[in-house]
Design a protein around this motif. Structure first.
Motif, short mmCIF file in Angstrom:
data_model
loop_
_atom_site.label_atom_id
_atom_site.label_comp_id
_atom_site.label_asym_id
_atom_site.label_seq_id
_atom_site.Cartn_x
_atom_site.Cartn_y
_atom_site.Cartn_z
N GLY A 190 0.83 -1.46 0.06
CA GLY A 190 -0.10 -0.05 -0.13
C GLY A 190 0.96 1.32 0.21
N SER A 249 -4.40 -3.89 1.68
CA SER A 249 -3.38 -2.99 2.29
C SER A 249 -4.16 -2.44 3.31
CB SER A 249 -2.83 -1.85 1.29
OG SER A 249 -3.99 -0.84 1.19
N VAL A 281 -4.27 1.71 -2.15
CA VAL A 281 -5.26 1.26 -3.13
C VAL A 281 -6.47 2.18 -3.39
CG1 VAL A 281 -7.01 -0.65 -3.37
CG2 VAL A 281 -4.87 -1.22 -2.41
#
Length: 317
Positions: free
Chosen positions: A12, A254, A260
């Motif tokens: 992430g 994440s 994301v």
């Protein structure tokens, strides 16, 4: 936090870092300076209203949650945002709520976990259905999925037959698993009977109405975020992007959807013709709302607490 969660956090953060590397920081700074703070604060108010409805909905649906005194329950709710980075997607938030309710009520963790899972699944399926409907209805999105649709149409007939066979095998496998473990599962879910019995028709309708109101508020929050940076967009297009952003947060890719969610927002807005700098500014402002809640929750978590058993309604006049 195990190695898998660390890898998801790194994933992430890498996505977020990539978004910043592609950004023009001078243009981004200009966007921040020109932000309309009235829309920004209105967006935060809509985010807070969504959170309040989420808290009220859980308390209404779960008898165990209803036993926790309001102050302790509100504190648990806000603190759960600070736990989001510990687990992927929305899991950290929900796990902290289940653990606190189960410990505070003294009736275990199964009932609040099942109730919260059911609420999340209902919201997820509703938002997914709305997002798919808008993607199919709006011509701006057709270029995204048209190649896949054309490819599916070219599949031979045996592809459909194999799909049917796989579906049938899945049903048979599901029946066998339930036949083998069904009684054990029912025993584990015995604590949910109280919640099921309390779920009257009027209460169910209120829960459904609150769930739809939360979705509307999530969309409103995103539309206000767009207005904060002067981005004019068709309301249905903005709604479709807002739904995709909300769904991205729920994906366990994440912690708290870091990277994301921002990637989905920026990617879709750029596809729709929005410049990169304002698209990234919108994504960062949407993240700032959550970070502010997480900061307040972190401060609350560090403050002294009363005994969890003393926080229930049963122990107070």
């Amino acid at each position: 936090m195990n190695a898998k969660h660390i890898l998801k956090l790194a994933f992430g953060l890498s996505l977020l870092a990539a978004l910043f590397l592609m950004a023009d920081f001078q243009a981004l700074a200009v966007m921040v300076q020109q932000m309309h703070w009235g829309y920004g604060f209105a967006g935060f108010a809509a985010f807070a209203a969504t959170s309040a409805l989420d808290m009220w909905r859980l308390r209404m649906a779960s008898p165990s949650a209803a036993q926790i005194r309001w102050f302790a329950f509100c504190r648990m709710h806000i603190e759960s945002y600070a736990m989001a980075p510990l687990l992927p997607g929305h899991i950290g938030v929900d796990a902290y709520r289940v653990a606190t309710i189960g410990r505070g009520s003294g009736k275990g963790y199964v009932e609040p976990a099942v109730i919260l899972f059911g609420l999340r699944v209902f919201s997820l399926l509703t938002m997914l259905g709305l997002a798919v409907a808008l993607f199919l209805a709006l011509p701006q999105w057709r270029a995204l999925y048209a190649p896949f649709v054309q490819g599916l149409m070219l599949l031979p007939a045996w592809g459909a037959a194999l799909t049917g066979i796989a579906t049938l095998l899945s049903v048979v496998l599901g029946w066998l698993v339930w036949h083998r473990f069904g009684q054990r599962v029912q025993h584990r879910l015995a604590g949910v009977h109280q919640a099921w019995n309390a779920l009257t028709r009027s209460r169910l309708m209120r829960l459904v109405a609150m769930s739809f109101a939360m979705i509307v508020l999530r969309i409103t929050t995103f539309l206000l975020t767009l207005q904060a940076f002067g981005i004019e967009m068709d309301i249905w297009l903005g709604t479709s992007v807002a739904l995709c952003a909300a769904l991205a947060w729920l994906l366990p890719l994440s912690p708290a959807g870091i990277g994301v969610r921002e990637g989905v927002i920026v990617g879709l807005l750029v596809w729709l013709g929005i410049a990169y700098a304002p698209a990234l500014a919108v994504a960062l402002l949407a993240r700032a709302y959550f970070v502010l809640f997480a900061g307040i929750g972190g401060v609350s978590f560090l403050l002294p607490k009363t005994d969890a058993k003393l926080a229930t309604q049963e122990n107070h006049p």
